[in-house]
Design a protein around this motif. Structure first.
Motif, PDB file in Angstrom:
ATOM      1  N   VAL A 244       0.853  -1.200   0.000  1.00 19.75           N
ATOM      2  CA  VAL A 244       0.000   0.000   0.000  1.00 19.75           C
ATOM      3  C   VAL A 244       0.887   1.248   0.000  1.00 19.75           C
ATOM      4  O   VAL A 244       0.667   2.196  -0.765  1.00 19.75           O
ATOM      5  N   ILE A 245       1.904   1.226   0.879  1.00 20.75           N
ATOM      6  CA  ILE A 245       2.825   2.369   0.965  1.00 20.75           C
ATOM      7  C   ILE A 245       3.579   2.547  -0.344  1.00 20.75           C
ATOM      8  O   ILE A 245       3.693   3.659  -0.889  1.00 20.75           O
ATOM      9  N   PHE A 246       4.102   1.447  -0.889  1.00 23.81           N
ATOM     10  CA  PHE A 246       4.879   1.521  -2.133  1.00 23.81           C
ATOM     11  C   PHE A 246       4.023   1.951  -3.319  1.00 23.81           C
ATOM     12  O   PHE A 246       4.490   2.670  -4.202  1.00 23.81           O
ATOM     13  N   ALA A 247       2.781   1.468  -3.374  1.00 24.28           N
ATOM     14  CA  ALA A 247       1.911   1.806  -4.500  1.00 24.28           C
ATOM     15  C   ALA A 247       1.721   3.321  -4.602  1.00 24.28           C
ATOM     16  O   ALA A 247       1.816   3.908  -5.688  1.00 24.28           O
ATOM     17  N   VAL A 248       1.466   3.953  -3.454  1.00 27.07           N
ATOM     18  CA  VAL A 248       1.266   5.408  -3.426  1.00 27.07           C
ATOM     19  C   VAL A 248       2.579   6.137  -3.712  1.00 27.07           C
ATOM     20  O   VAL A 248       2.639   7.051  -4.550  1.00 27.07           O
ATOM     21  N   MET A 249       3.632   5.724  -3.009  1.00 27.99           N
ATOM     22  CA  MET A 249       4.928   6.420  -3.114  1.00 27.99           C
ATOM     23  C   MET A 249       5.524   6.319  -4.519  1.00 27.99           C
ATOM     24  O   MET A 249       5.959   7.328  -5.100  1.00 27.99           O
ATOM     25  N   LYS A 250       5.547   5.119  -5.098  1.00 27.47           N
ATOM     26  CA  LYS A 250       6.150   4.937  -6.421  1.00 27.47           C
ATOM     27  C   LYS A 250       5.383   5.697  -7.498  1.00 27.47           C
ATOM     28  O   LYS A 250       5.987   6.342  -8.375  1.00 27.47           O
ATOM     29  N   THR A 251       4.049   5.606  -7.441  1.00 27.04           N
ATOM     30  CA  THR A 251       3.235   6.257  -8.476  1.00 27.04           C
ATOM     31  C   THR A 251       3.392   7.774  -8.436  1.00 27.04           C
ATOM     32  O   THR A 251       3.620   8.425  -9.468  1.00 27.04           O
TER      33      THR A 251
ATOM     34  N   ILE B  19       5.467   9.978 -11.195  1.00 29.22           N
ATOM     35  CA  ILE B  19       4.848  11.062 -11.970  1.00 29.22           C
ATOM     36  C   ILE B  19       5.632  12.364 -11.784  1.00 29.22           C
ATOM     37  O   ILE B  19       5.924  13.082 -12.742  1.00 29.22           O
ATOM     38  N   TYR B  20       6.011  12.641 -10.524  1.00 26.90           N
ATOM     39  CA  TYR B  20       6.760  13.868 -10.213  1.00 26.90           C
ATOM     40  C   TYR B  20       8.118  13.875 -10.906  1.00 26.90           C
ATOM     41  O   TYR B  20       8.540  14.889 -11.480  1.00 26.90           O
ATOM     42  N   GLY B  21       8.812  12.727 -10.894  1.00 22.85           N
ATOM     43  CA  GLY B  21      10.139  12.650 -11.487  1.00 22.85           C
ATOM     44  C   GLY B  21      10.128  12.246 -12.944  1.00 22.85           C
ATOM     45  O   GLY B  21      11.179  12.100 -13.559  1.00 22.85           O
ATOM     46  N   ARG B  22       8.938  12.047 -13.528  1.00 19.09           N
ATOM     47  CA  ARG B  22       8.780  11.648 -14.936  1.00 19.09           C
ATOM     48  C   ARG B  22       9.581  10.380 -15.261  1.00 19.09           C
ATOM     49  O   ARG B  22      10.246  10.290 -16.294  1.00 19.09           O
ATOM     50  N   SER B  23       9.479   9.400 -14.356  1.00 21.14           N
ATOM     51  CA  SER B  23      10.169   8.132 -14.572  1.00 21.14           C
ATOM     52  C   SER B  23       9.151   7.072 -14.985  1.00 21.14           C
ATOM     53  O   SER B  23       8.341   6.621 -14.163  1.00 21.14           O
ATOM     54  N   GLN B  24       9.201   6.679 -16.269  1.00 21.80           N
ATOM     55  CA  GLN B  24       8.272   5.663 -16.766  1.00 21.80           C
ATOM     56  C   GLN B  24       8.458   4.328 -16.040  1.00 21.80           C
ATOM     57  O   GLN B  24       7.503   3.628 -15.734  1.00 21.80           O
ATOM     58  N   ALA B  25       9.716   3.989 -15.762  1.00 23.68           N
ATOM     59  CA  ALA B  25       9.996   2.717 -15.098  1.00 23.68           C
ATOM     60  C   ALA B  25       9.406   2.692 -13.694  1.00 23.68           C
ATOM     61  O   ALA B  25       8.846   1.681 -13.250  1.00 23.68           O
ATOM     62  N   LEU B  26       9.528   3.798 -12.968  1.00 26.92           N
ATOM     63  CA  LEU B  26       9.005   3.849 -11.604  1.00 26.92           C
ATOM     64  C   LEU B  26       7.477   3.864 -11.602  1.00 26.92           C
ATOM     65  O   LEU B  26       6.844   3.264 -10.718  1.00 26.92           O
TER      66      LEU B  26
ATOM     67  N   SER C 218      13.198  12.264 -17.426  1.00 26.01           N
ATOM     68  CA  SER C 218      13.073  12.695 -16.039  1.00 26.01           C
ATOM     69  C   SER C 218      14.028  13.842 -15.754  1.00 26.01           C
ATOM     70  O   SER C 218      15.227  13.755 -16.023  1.00 26.01           O
ATOM     71  N   SER C 219      13.474  14.920 -15.205  1.00 24.59           N
ATOM     72  CA  SER C 219      14.314  16.060 -14.835  1.00 24.59           C
ATOM     73  C   SER C 219      14.719  15.995 -13.365  1.00 24.59           C
ATOM     74  O   SER C 219      15.550  16.760 -12.908  1.00 24.59           O
ATOM     75  N   LYS C 220      14.106  15.088 -12.611  1.00 23.92           N
ATOM     76  CA  LYS C 220      14.397  14.945 -11.189  1.00 23.92           C
ATOM     77  C   LYS C 220      14.617  13.460 -10.877  1.00 23.92           C
ATOM     78  O   LYS C 220      13.800  12.818 -10.219  1.00 23.92           O
ATOM     79  N   PRO C 221      15.718  12.873 -11.349  1.00 22.61           N
ATOM     80  CA  PRO C 221      15.924  11.435 -11.207  1.00 22.61           C
ATOM     81  C   PRO C 221      16.300  10.985  -9.800  1.00 22.61           C
ATOM     82  O   PRO C 221      16.251   9.800  -9.490  1.00 22.61           O
ATOM     83  N   LEU C 222      16.712  11.930  -8.927  1.00 23.47           N
ATOM     84  CA  LEU C 222      17.178  11.541  -7.598  1.00 23.47           C
ATOM     85  C   LEU C 222      16.084  10.896  -6.767  1.00 23.47           C
ATOM     86  O   LEU C 222      16.316   9.871  -6.114  1.00 23.47           O
ATOM     87  N   PHE C 223      14.876  11.470  -6.777  1.00 24.28           N
ATOM     88  CA  PHE C 223      13.785  10.920  -5.973  1.00 24.28           C
ATOM     89  C   PHE C 223      13.401   9.504  -6.409  1.00 24.28           C
ATOM     90  O   PHE C 223      13.282   8.608  -5.570  1.00 24.28           O
ATOM     91  N   PRO C 224      13.214   9.254  -7.713  1.00 21.04           N
ATOM     92  CA  PRO C 224      12.939   7.878  -8.137  1.00 21.04           C
ATOM     93  C   PRO C 224      14.070   6.921  -7.763  1.00 21.04           C
ATOM     94  O   PRO C 224      13.823   5.761  -7.429  1.00 21.04           O
ATOM     95  N   LEU C 225      15.304   7.418  -7.797  1.00 21.53           N
ATOM     96  CA  LEU C 225      16.461   6.599  -7.450  1.00 21.53           C
ATOM     97  C   LEU C 225      16.396   6.166  -5.989  1.00 21.53           C
ATOM     98  O   LEU C 225      16.641   5.000  -5.644  1.00 21.53           O
ATOM     99  N   ILE C 226      16.048   7.075  -5.119  1.00 20.23           N
ATOM    100  CA  ILE C 226      15.940   6.787  -3.678  1.00 20.23           C
ATOM    101  C   ILE C 226      14.824   5.764  -3.422  1.00 20.23           C
ATOM    102  O   ILE C 226      14.991   4.807  -2.656  1.00 20.23           O
TER     103      ILE C 226
END
Length: 298
Positions: free
Chosen positions: A16-23, A27-34, A111-119
């Protein structure tokens, strides 16, 4: 078992936590993979809820309509997990193909903000490794097919998150390699689809009363034929009930034996089988009759 319920509940809360956080971060970091991994976690939540319902019902005691209990629901729950895994794999594969098309058509936004998806990907890898080890320990104790399916799903999630992490690192180093992200997702999707089909096939075999393996059948035959009054074996069948089996056997005995003597032989065979397979066999049902050439029509 409490450890089984604990593993399911822990997996549900985490997803539940991951579903919300990853999505949201995808979207914020424009990461299709995430985002695709977020879809994976969202489907995890749906089938964890289904598994929780099935497992609660599978623990109900035997009743008039279900004399062997409700443990077969564990295998049905495993099939549900397999179906969701296949759906998730297909979704990730489709998203990856769409992204590849966008890259080569020039409409893809990197993605213009790859750090957040990376974390997030790093946190997911650590958490899923813990959940896999917990499920593996639980399966070792319970041999529950649903936990085995969830264990495989944790590995899928782990592989998906590793693919996200690697692709994000590569695109951070070289922005011209943005196609690595969707290609990695395609490979993970293929692995996920394979696992989903394997879970469904294994659980379906158990629902269809398959003998677990040839060695198991040979051991049963050897124990039965060790009894001198047994001329042959007409049938051996097995019903799977949770982690244990109910064995159904038909044997041929000396036609001159009385019903009482035949019953004694059956009791001895039953005791021998239950002693040999005390962990895996719950019940043995034995029917006996004379060899076919000695049977008379009524």
């Amino acid at each position: 078992m409490k450890c089984v319920n604990k593993s399911v509940t822990l997996g549900l809360i985490t997803n539940v936590i991951f579903a919300v956080m990853k999505t949201l971060i995808g979207i914020y970091g424009r990461s299709q993979a995430l985002i695709a991994d977020g879809i994976n976690s969202t489907s995890d939540v749906a089938y964890y809820l289904a598994v929780s319902i099935f497992m609660k019902k599978s623990n109900k005691p035997a009743d008039k309509e279900h004399p062997y209990g409700h443990k077969q629901l564990d295998n049905i729950a495993a099939i549900v997990v397999g179906a969701f895994i296949i759906t998730t794999g297909a979704t990730i594969f489709w998203n990856a193909i769409t992204t590849v098309y966008e890259i080569f058509s020039g409409s893809y936004q990197e993605s213009s903000k790859p750090l957040f998806p990376l974390i997030v990907a790093g946190i997911t890898i650590i958490t899923k490794m813990f959940l896999y080890l917990d499920a593996k320990s639980t399966y070792g104790k319970s041999k529950n097919p649903t936990i085995r399916a969830l264990m495989n799903d944790h590995i899928n999630d782990l592989m998906a998150s590793i693919a996200v992490l690697v692709s994000l690192v590569i695109t951070m180093i070289n922005s011209g390699l943005s196609w690595v992200d969707p290609i990695a997702s395609c490979l993970v999707a293929g692995f996920i689809l394979k696992t989903g089909f394997e879970i469904i096939i294994d659980s379906s075999n158990e629902l269809m009363d398959s003998i677990p393996d040839n060695d198991f059948a040979r051991q049963i035959e050897k124990i039965i034929l060790n009894h001198s009054n047994v001329f042959g074996i007409t049938h051996i069948g097995a019903h799977k009930y949770g982690p244990t089996y109910v064995i159904n056997i038909t044997i041929e005995v000396e036609p001159s034996l009385s019903i009482a003597q035949g019953d004694i032989i059956c009791d001895k065979i039953e005791n021998d089988l239950l002693s040999k397979f005390e962990e895996s066999v719950k019940k043995v049902n034995i029917h006996f009759h004379p060899p076919k050439e000695n049977k008379t029509s009524l």
